[in-house]
Design a protein around this motif. Structure first.
Motif, mmCIF file in Angstrom:
data_model
loop_
_atom_site.group_PDB
_atom_site.id
_atom_site.type_symbol
_atom_site.label_atom_id
_atom_site.label_comp_id
_atom_site.label_asym_id
_atom_site.label_seq_id
_atom_site.Cartn_x
_atom_site.Cartn_y
_atom_site.Cartn_z
ATOM 1 N N THR A 111 58.276 26.378 50.091
ATOM 2 C CA THR A 111 59.214 27.482 50.155
ATOM 3 C C THR A 111 58.783 28.358 51.325
ATOM 4 O OG1 THR A 111 59.007 27.340 47.787
ATOM 5 C CG2 THR A 111 60.318 29.127 48.628
ATOM 6 N N GLN A 166 58.606 31.249 54.147
ATOM 7 C CA GLN A 166 58.932 32.667 54.221
ATOM 8 C C GLN A 166 60.331 32.826 54.790
ATOM 9 O OE1 GLN A 166 57.337 35.633 53.523
ATOM 10 N NE2 GLN A 166 56.015 34.360 52.276
ATOM 11 N N SER A 221 66.051 39.526 43.901
ATOM 12 C CA SER A 221 65.386 39.310 45.187
ATOM 13 C C SER A 221 66.407 38.889 46.246
ATOM 14 C CB SER A 221 64.333 38.208 45.022
ATOM 15 O OG SER A 221 63.814 37.894 46.286
ATOM 16 N N ARG A 243 66.054 37.137 48.785
ATOM 17 C CA ARG A 243 65.912 35.773 49.304
ATOM 18 C C ARG A 243 66.263 34.688 48.295
ATOM 19 N NH1 ARG A 243 61.361 33.943 50.600
ATOM 20 N NH2 ARG A 243 60.051 35.573 49.741
ATOM 21 N N SER A 281 57.860 45.373 42.594
ATOM 22 C CA SER A 281 57.707 44.436 43.717
ATOM 23 C C SER A 281 58.638 43.241 43.552
ATOM 24 C CB SER A 281 56.267 43.941 43.774
ATOM 25 O OG SER A 281 55.397 45.028 43.686
ATOM 26 N N ASP A 282 58.772 42.489 44.633
ATOM 27 C CA ASP A 282 59.652 41.331 44.658
ATOM 28 C C ASP A 282 59.049 40.210 43.782
ATOM 29 O OD1 ASP A 282 61.382 39.340 45.294
ATOM 30 O OD2 ASP A 282 60.796 39.189 47.411
ATOM 31 N N LEU A 322 60.108 37.228 43.410
ATOM 32 C CA LEU A 322 60.088 35.951 44.132
ATOM 33 C C LEU A 322 58.776 35.819 44.914
ATOM 34 C CD1 LEU A 322 61.374 33.340 45.201
ATOM 35 C CD2 LEU A 322 62.367 34.702 47.052
ATOM 36 N N ALA A 323 58.371 36.912 45.567
ATOM 37 C CA ALA A 323 57.128 36.868 46.364
ATOM 38 C C ALA A 323 55.928 36.580 45.454
ATOM 39 C CB ALA A 323 56.936 38.177 47.112
ATOM 40 N N GLU A 364 55.994 32.909 44.661
ATOM 41 C CA GLU A 364 55.543 32.146 45.831
ATOM 42 C C GLU A 364 54.025 32.248 45.995
ATOM 43 O OE1 GLU A 364 59.543 32.184 48.600
ATOM 44 O OE2 GLU A 364 58.152 33.852 48.760
ATOM 45 N N GLY A 365 53.483 33.426 45.732
ATOM 46 C CA GLY A 365 52.034 33.616 45.811
ATOM 47 C C GLY A 365 51.310 32.759 44.780
ATOM 48 N N VAL A 411 49.697 39.403 47.827
ATOM 49 C CA VAL A 411 51.080 39.795 47.465
ATOM 50 C C VAL A 411 51.063 41.209 46.887
ATOM 51 C CG1 VAL A 411 53.033 39.214 45.968
ATOM 52 C CG2 VAL A 411 51.655 37.380 46.950
#
Ligand code: AMP
Ligand code: GLY
Length: 453
Positions: A4, A6, A31, A33, A311-312, A314-315, A318-319, A328
């Protein structure tokens, strides 16, 4: 394996059908994204081998159809059944959720207790694992006050506590026998701990661990913590990230236990724990102890913390997948939350099913009120109860009192054969918890003054 990247728009696959999965979906959809969040399957496995295989094949078909960039798994059953392994090994799709080897931490209470013991991690009560009835009676007698836990997933409803569900050694032995013979399970018998419970949920990528605010759940069905255990009737969290009956040292201990468990799991299994680790802890006069581990977000606890997450999400996912959770941003609003679940009358033992409910009087969602649909079905323009926890309301405010009023008003607006606990998050209940803890800690003080070291 799909990566995935950025800034790339991503499609997420979701497994589960409950309030927690609704909360996860909404955080992902918030999110920028995220292109789509697709519901893959419910993750309910059924009881026979054939049903389990069918559920796995249904998951495989859903993965093939929708090719998500990654999958988030809400409940424990599909984690235990190896859905993460299927997505990763057969399709190269990563997941937020641990593999089945790691999910044993929840699906086998014996494994969790023995792991802590073997690795010298503090937090266990006295316990023993039994595969046969031999010696059970003597062990129960020796403990006096005990808890019997079937060694397997029981939806939070298999644990029986002395003086609450089991009133004699005979009853307890019979329950063990039933579990061993009919359920074909071993049992863990442990010392009954007295204190106040709290849940610490931590995000983990297998190396880095990031903690969420602590929450107190209410497992019993009835006002004042009476009646049978449920999946969780509601929960609260307080501004400041602490609970009024805990010291910051208590939270530090719980955090360090979660961190140690993630570390030893990697050492013992060679696998990175990627997902949410939920420690169910209890503060006692003898310090913080572990009640159980869950390998996913709590339900309802996820509704409290995800309502606060700024916070996001999704991030964060991903982290977790990339192993970069340490870099993150993970921030929670410094506010209080109260979550109340509305459940069908008769829940948990004999819930009303397929009865219509009227949600027309429900207040609108706002910054202060979050609404999470769970076991509700929609048919012909009407809403029906499907038999489990139906809908959750989370009040968010600076003060706990205010958050409680918001959640209570919303829960009362549901019309139909439903029930909720009015006392969750109330000043009276929280004060009684603080008084309970104060009394336990002071009796410890008196004991240690009397008993020479
Ligand atoms: P579990 O499914 O392990 O979370 O257990 C359900 C509930 O049983 C917990 O939330 C506690 O209220 C209670 N319980 C479990 N283990 C113990 C223990 N060792 N001492 C006292 N209560 C316990
Ligand atoms: N709140 C209890 C659970 O999620 O298992």
């Amino acid at each position: 394996m799909k990566l995935t990247k950025q800034l790339k728009k991503v499609n997420v696959g979701l497994v589960g059908k409950d309030g927690r999965t609704t909360a996860i979906r909404r955080k992902l959809e918030a999110s920028d994204r995220v292109e789509s969040v697709q519901h893959l399957v419910t993750g309910k496995l059924g009881s026979t081998e054939k049903e389990r295989e069918d559920a796995k094949n249904e998951f495989r078909a859903a993965l093939k159809n929708s090719s998500p960039d990654f999958v988030v798994i809400g409940p424990e059953e599909p984690l235990d059944a190896g859905f993460v392994d299927i997505a990763q090994r057969e399709f190269g799709i990563p997941s937020v959720g641990p593999t089945s080897v790691l999910a044993k931490l929840e699906s086998s209470k014996a494994y969790a207790r023995q792991l802590l013991e073997r690795r010298g991690i503090p937090g266990n009560p006295k316990f023993k694992v039994f595969t046969k009835l031999d010696g059970i009676k003597q062990y129960l007698e020796g403990l006096g006050h005990f808890v019997v836990k079937p060694d397997g997933l029981t939806g939070g409803k298999g644990v029986k506590v002395s003086d609450v569900h089991l009133f004699s050694i005979k009853e307890a032995t019979e329950y063990c026998q039933e579990q061993m013979e009919t359920g074909k399970r071993s049992v863990v018998i442990e010392e009954k701990l007295e204190g106040e419970e709290f849940s610490l949920q931590s995000f983990s990528d297998g190396e880095h661990v990031r903690h969420m605010p602590v929450v107190q759940d209410h497992k019993r069905i009835g006002v004042g913590d009476t009646g049978p255990n449920t999946g969780g009737m509601g929960s609260y969290s307080c501004k400041g990230g602490n609970l009024p009956f805990l010291s910051s040292a208590d939270i530090e201990i719980a955090r360090s236990i979660n961190e140690a468990v993630i570390r030893v799991l990697k050492e013992e299994t060679g696998e990175f724990y990627r997902g949410v680790l939920y420690g169910g802890f209890i503060a006692t006069s003898d310090g913080v102890k572990l009640i159980e581990y869950n390998v996913r977000f709590g339900d309802p606890e996820s509704l409290n913390v995800l309502s606060l997450l700024k916070s996001d999400f999704l991030a964060i996912c991903e982290g977790i997948i990339a192993g970069t959770l340490d870099s993150v941003a993970i921030d929670f609003a410094d506010r209080s939350t109260v979550c109340k679940y509305v459940v069908p009358d008769g829940y948990p033992d004999n819930p009303v099913k397929d009865a219509p409910v009227d949600l027309s009087q429900m207040p609108e969602e706002s910054e202060q009120l979050k609404i999470f649909r769970a076991a509700l079905d929609q048919r012909g323009g009407k809403t029906y109860l499907s038999g489990s926890r139906a809908i959750a309301f989370v009040g968010v405010a600076d003060e706990l009192d205010e958050a409680e009023k918001i959640a209570e008003q919303a829960a009362t607006s549901v019309i139909g054969p439903v029930y909720h606990r009015r006392d969750i998050g109330s000043r009276e209940l929280v004060e009684s918890r603080v008084a309970h803890m104060r009394q336990l800690r002071s009796s410890r003080g008196i004991r240690s003054a009397l008993i020479p070291h």
